[in-house]
Enzyme design. Structure first.
Site, PDB file in Angstrom:
ATOM      1  N   HIS A  94      -3.356  -3.543  -5.473  1.00 35.13           N
ATOM      2  CA  HIS A  94      -3.628  -3.152  -4.083  1.00 35.13           C
ATOM      3  C   HIS A  94      -5.074  -3.477  -3.716  1.00 35.13           C
ATOM      4  O   HIS A  94      -6.001  -2.814  -4.183  1.00 35.13           O
ATOM      5  CB  HIS A  94      -3.339  -1.662  -3.899  1.00 35.13           C
ATOM      6  CG  HIS A  94      -3.496  -1.201  -2.494  1.00 35.13           C
ATOM      7  ND1 HIS A  94      -3.970   0.042  -2.159  1.00 35.13           N
ATOM      8  CD2 HIS A  94      -3.267  -1.834  -1.313  1.00 35.13           C
ATOM      9  CE1 HIS A  94      -4.009   0.160  -0.846  1.00 35.13           C
ATOM     10  NE2 HIS A  94      -3.594  -0.965  -0.322  1.00 35.13           N
ATOM     11  N   GLU A 125      -6.609  -1.406  -6.757  1.00 36.27           N
ATOM     12  CA  GLU A 125      -5.849  -0.373  -7.459  1.00 36.27           C
ATOM     13  C   GLU A 125      -4.760  -1.094  -8.250  1.00 36.27           C
ATOM     14  O   GLU A 125      -3.950  -1.825  -7.667  1.00 36.27           O
ATOM     15  CB  GLU A 125      -5.233   0.609  -6.460  1.00 36.27           C
ATOM     16  CG  GLU A 125      -6.280   1.525  -5.840  1.00 36.27           C
ATOM     17  CD  GLU A 125      -5.719   2.431  -4.756  1.00 36.27           C
ATOM     18  OE1 GLU A 125      -6.127   3.598  -4.697  1.00 36.27           O
ATOM     19  OE2 GLU A 125      -4.886   1.975  -3.941  1.00 36.27           O
ATOM     20  N   ASN A 142      -5.610   5.484  -0.374  1.00 33.68           N
ATOM     21  CA  ASN A 142      -4.955   5.780   0.904  1.00 33.68           C
ATOM     22  C   ASN A 142      -4.561   7.255   0.995  1.00 33.68           C
ATOM     23  O   ASN A 142      -4.592   7.849   2.071  1.00 33.68           O
ATOM     24  CB  ASN A 142      -3.729   4.890   1.110  1.00 33.68           C
ATOM     25  CG  ASN A 142      -4.131   3.475   1.501  1.00 33.68           C
ATOM     26  OD1 ASN A 142      -5.315   3.192   1.664  1.00 33.68           O
ATOM     27  ND2 ASN A 142      -3.163   2.580   1.651  1.00 33.68           N
ATOM     28  N   SER A 161       0.832  -1.203   0.000  1.00 35.27           N
ATOM     29  CA  SER A 161       0.000   0.000   0.000  1.00 35.27           C
ATOM     30  C   SER A 161       0.863   1.248   0.000  1.00 35.27           C
ATOM     31  O   SER A 161       0.369   2.346  -0.192  1.00 35.27           O
ATOM     32  CB  SER A 161      -0.921   0.010   1.218  1.00 35.27           C
ATOM     33  OG  SER A 161      -0.160   0.012   2.401  1.00 35.27           O
TER      34      SER A 161
HETATM   35  N1  3HC Z   1     -13.998 -10.852   6.180  1.00 35.92           N
HETATM   36  C1  3HC Z   1     -14.813 -11.360   5.237  1.00 35.92           C
HETATM   37  N2  3HC Z   1     -16.097 -10.972   5.068  1.00 35.92           N
HETATM   38  C2  3HC Z   1     -16.579 -10.042   5.903  1.00 35.92           C
HETATM   39  C3  3HC Z   1     -15.793  -9.461   6.921  1.00 35.92           C
HETATM   40  C4  3HC Z   1     -14.448  -9.896   7.033  1.00 35.92           C
HETATM   41  N3  3HC Z   1     -13.615  -9.398   7.931  1.00 35.92           N
HETATM   42  N4  3HC Z   1     -16.543  -8.551   7.556  1.00 35.92           N
HETATM   43  C5  3HC Z   1     -17.753  -8.557   6.990  1.00 35.92           C
HETATM   44  N5  3HC Z   1     -17.788  -9.445   5.977  1.00 35.92           N
HETATM   45  C6  3HC Z   1     -18.877  -9.691   5.050  1.00 35.92           C
HETATM   46  C7  3HC Z   1     -20.103 -10.255   5.682  1.00 35.92           C
HETATM   47  O1  3HC Z   1     -20.076 -11.655   5.709  1.00 35.92           O
HETATM   48  C8  3HC Z   1     -21.187  -9.745   4.749  1.00 35.92           C
HETATM   49  O2  3HC Z   1     -21.203 -10.557   3.583  1.00 35.92           O
HETATM   50  P1  3HC Z   1     -22.540 -10.787   2.733  1.00 35.92           P
HETATM   51  O3  3HC Z   1     -23.005  -9.443   2.278  1.00 35.92           O
HETATM   52  O4  3HC Z   1     -22.113 -11.694   1.610  1.00 35.92           O
HETATM   53  O5  3HC Z   1     -23.517 -11.431   3.648  1.00 35.92           O
HETATM   54  C9  3HC Z   1     -20.680  -8.375   4.320  1.00 35.92           C
HETATM   55  O6  3HC Z   1     -19.281  -8.414   4.543  1.00 35.92           O
HETATM   56  C10 3HC Z   1     -21.312  -7.235   5.103  1.00 35.92           C
HETATM   57  O7  3HC Z   1     -21.044  -7.515   6.477  1.00 35.92           O
HETATM   58  P2  3HC Z   1     -21.958  -7.065   7.680  1.00 35.92           P
HETATM   59  O8  3HC Z   1     -23.372  -6.929   7.199  1.00 35.92           O
HETATM   60  O9  3HC Z   1     -21.682  -7.955   8.836  1.00 35.92           O
HETATM   61  O10 3HC Z   1     -21.322  -5.715   8.146  1.00 35.92           O
HETATM   62  P3  3HC Z   1     -21.397  -4.282   7.529  1.00 35.92           P
HETATM   63  O11 3HC Z   1     -22.608  -4.048   6.722  1.00 35.92           O
HETATM   64  O12 3HC Z   1     -21.103  -3.442   8.697  1.00 35.92           O
HETATM   65  O13 3HC Z   1     -20.176  -4.224   6.506  1.00 35.92           O
HETATM   66  C11 3HC Z   1     -17.914  -3.743   5.983  1.00 35.92           C
HETATM   67  C12 3HC Z   1     -18.864  -4.482   6.918  1.00 35.92           C
HETATM   68  C13 3HC Z   1     -18.119  -4.263   4.563  1.00 35.92           C
HETATM   69  C14 3HC Z   1     -16.513  -4.044   6.424  1.00 35.92           C
HETATM   70  C15 3HC Z   1     -18.269  -2.200   6.025  1.00 35.92           C
HETATM   71  O14 3HC Z   1     -18.286  -1.773   7.345  1.00 35.92           O
HETATM   72  C16 3HC Z   1     -17.306  -1.353   5.245  1.00 35.92           C
HETATM   73  O15 3HC Z   1     -17.430  -1.198   4.047  1.00 35.92           O
HETATM   74  N6  3HC Z   1     -16.335  -0.706   5.957  1.00 35.92           N
HETATM   75  C17 3HC Z   1     -15.314   0.135   5.366  1.00 35.92           C
HETATM   76  C18 3HC Z   1     -14.020  -0.660   5.261  1.00 35.92           C
HETATM   77  C19 3HC Z   1     -12.925   0.138   4.622  1.00 35.92           C
HETATM   78  O16 3HC Z   1     -12.960   1.358   4.519  1.00 35.92           O
HETATM   79  N7  3HC Z   1     -11.871  -0.571   4.164  1.00 35.92           N
HETATM   80  C20 3HC Z   1     -10.730   0.074   3.564  1.00 35.92           C
HETATM   81  C21 3HC Z   1      -9.654   0.311   4.603  1.00 35.92           C
HETATM   82  S1  3HC Z   1      -8.172   0.984   3.900  1.00 35.92           S
HETATM   83  C22 3HC Z   1      -7.353  -0.356   3.272  1.00 35.92           C
HETATM   84  O17 3HC Z   1      -7.735  -1.485   3.354  1.00 35.92           O
HETATM   85  C23 3HC Z   1      -6.064  -0.025   2.582  1.00 35.92           C
HETATM   86  C24 3HC Z   1      -4.878  -0.677   3.208  1.00 35.92           C
HETATM   87  O18 3HC Z   1      -3.731  -0.344   2.432  1.00 35.92           O
HETATM   88  C25 3HC Z   1      -4.667  -0.285   4.637  1.00 35.92           C
END
Ligand code: 3HC
Length: 396
Positions: A255, A267, A305, A234
């Site tokens: 990414h 990405e 990011n 990243s």
């Molecule tokens: N692993 C796998 N699947 C997961 C999971 C995990 N850790 N957490 C949730 N899920 C799945 C669930 O099973 C569900 O699947 P389905 O729709 O097929 O049934 C789906 O995700 C939605 O889960 P929930 O209904 O339990 O929960 P939410 O509606 O709260 O969604 C989320 C969870 C998708 C993680 C949502 O909160 C979200 O979009 N969050 C933002 C995350 C984000 O911003 N990520 C980017 C971070 S930056 C990054 O990664 C860059 C790196 O370089 C650091």
């Protein structure tokens, strides 16, 4: 959409918090677009598919009205004097002309096709990202060889994937036979030599350049000619990884976002050396695995990011200023329909990871206003890294 616009422009505490945190983020997106670093479509898709935002930043500027954002930024700049709050030329131009960043329909990019056939994929690493990436490819029907340092770590990958598949089975989205078929496509190995025949390798090992360079030298020795070598770094230079091999044209960035099985964005990061066929094949593969590829250059933070972490850092600084509590800020941002509050998301990503990314961004862009917030450094120093240590900004 009207609901989001109303919330952001509301004359109450939530509205003020949203404007304080979102306007500089929108400004930076406009700068990124104005620099020609990425297309408007890719910048917006980045935040929608990488972070689950309901709308991309440039479309949000259009919905709010560029003039509203320019006026809000001018107000912030008058108070802070921070050059990051001075409206970006691209934003001012759109505000003055009455034009829009988005809305011209498809950006005309042709649908990519696979130029180098890929049927087997290697994944190096056994952490959260590596496990998620292995799951993505196995679920899309690819044979996956995943490489870790010990049997215990390999078992961890199977545990992660099994848990996710069990959740899908419990929800009726997958049956037991489907789950078994996905697991059967995963083969663990403790020796990198197991990657000799794969068509694509995606590495997701430690975010440390020396460790990555050693791996790429090894992949160059082990992998067959024509194999695509991808890194999910990243923050490190793709070109440096490429130059550690005798085949820089085959090296590319892929990414993924956390959690990889859920977030749709990848990405795709090319260097001047990347073979266009490798770029196109990787973008086609993303589509084949249900992901949305966006294209960007080899620069710190890429699209997402670089936009996300300064906003998260600003949220911490707002809390430090005494203007609002963590809970109030998390709630205000969720009310603008972001899936998570900034402190919740920091704890998911990991505060150590977030600090490292923020430091990299400061190093690359030199913005004083992006210096890591004191409490981010403090939670990391105290080992409160987030969900993975059961405590971060929040306690779990
Ligand atoms: N692993 C796998 N699947 C997961 C999971 C995990 N850790 N957490 C949730 N899920 C799945 C669930 O099973 C569900 O699947 P389905 O729709 O097929 O049934 C789906 O995700 C939605 O889960 P929930 O209904 O339990 O929960 P939410 O509606 O709260 O969604 C989320 C969870 C998708 C993680 C949502 O909160 C979200 O979009 N969050 C933002 C995350 C984000 O911003 N990520 C980017 C971070 S930056 C990054 O990664 C860059 C790196 O370089 C650091």
């Amino acid at each position: 959409m009207a609901e989001i616009v109303d919330r952001i422009t509301a004359d109450d505490e939530g509205g003020r918090i949203a404007r304080t945190l979102l306007f500089p983020y929108l400004n930076h997106a406009a700068t990124m677009y104005g620099d020609g670093y990425a297309t408007a479509a890719d910048i917006d898709a980045g935040m929608r598919f990488g972070c689950g935002y309901p709308i991309g930043p440039l479309a949000l500027v259009d919905a709010l009205g560029a003039k509203t954002v320019v006026d809000g930024l001018n107000e912030q700049f008058a108070q802070t004097g921070d050059p990051l709050h001075q409206p970006a030329p691209a934003l001012v131009e759109v505000a003055d002309s009455g034009a829009a960043f988005t809305g011209e329909g498809a950006d005309g990019t042709p649908v990519p096709t696979v130029k180098r056939p890929v049927s087997s994929v290697g994944v190096v690493g056994t952490g959260t990202m590596a496990s998620g990436i292995a799951q993505v490819f196995a679920q899309a029907g690819y044979d996956v060889v995943y490489v870790g340092r010990s049997q215990e770590k390999l078992d961890g990958v199977v545990g992660y994937v099994t848990k996710n598949l069990d959740r899908a089975v419990a929800k009726g989205k997958l049956d037991e036979a489907g789950k078994d078929a996905v697991l059967a496509r995963l083969t663990g190995a403790t020796e990198r030599e197991a990657l000799a025949d794969v068509d694509l390798v995606v590495e997701a090992i430690a975010e440390d350049l020396d460790i990555k360079l050693e791996l790429f030298r090894d992949l160059d020795r082990i992998c067959k000619p024509g194999a695509i070598l991808a890194t999910t770094t990243s923050s490190l230079s793709i070109r440096a990884c490429a130059d550690a091999t005798a085949r820089p044209a085959d090296v590319i960035g892929m990414h993924f976002f956390n959690p990889a099985p859920v977030m749709k964005l990848v990405e795709v990061v090319t260097t001047e050396a990347t073979d266009p066929d490798v770029d196109e094949t990787v973008r086609a593969l993303c589509l084949a695995t249900g992901k949305h590829p966006v294209s960007c250059g080899d620069r710190a933070g890429f699209i997402v990011n670089a936009l996300l972490f300064p906003y998260l850092n600003d949220a911490i600084k707002l809390q430090e200023s005494g203007a609002a509590s963590m809970e109030t800020i998390d709630t205000a941002m969720k009310e603008t329909k972001l899936p998570m509050g900034p402190f919740e998301l920091l704890d998911v990503v990991g505060n150590d990871v977030s600090l490292a990314i923020q430091e990299t961004l400061v190093g690359a862009f030199g913005h004083e206003g992006w210096q890591p917030a004191e409490s981010l450094k403090q939670v990391v120093a105290e080992g409160r890294l987030g969900r993975k240590t059961k405590a971060g900004f929040h306690t779990y």
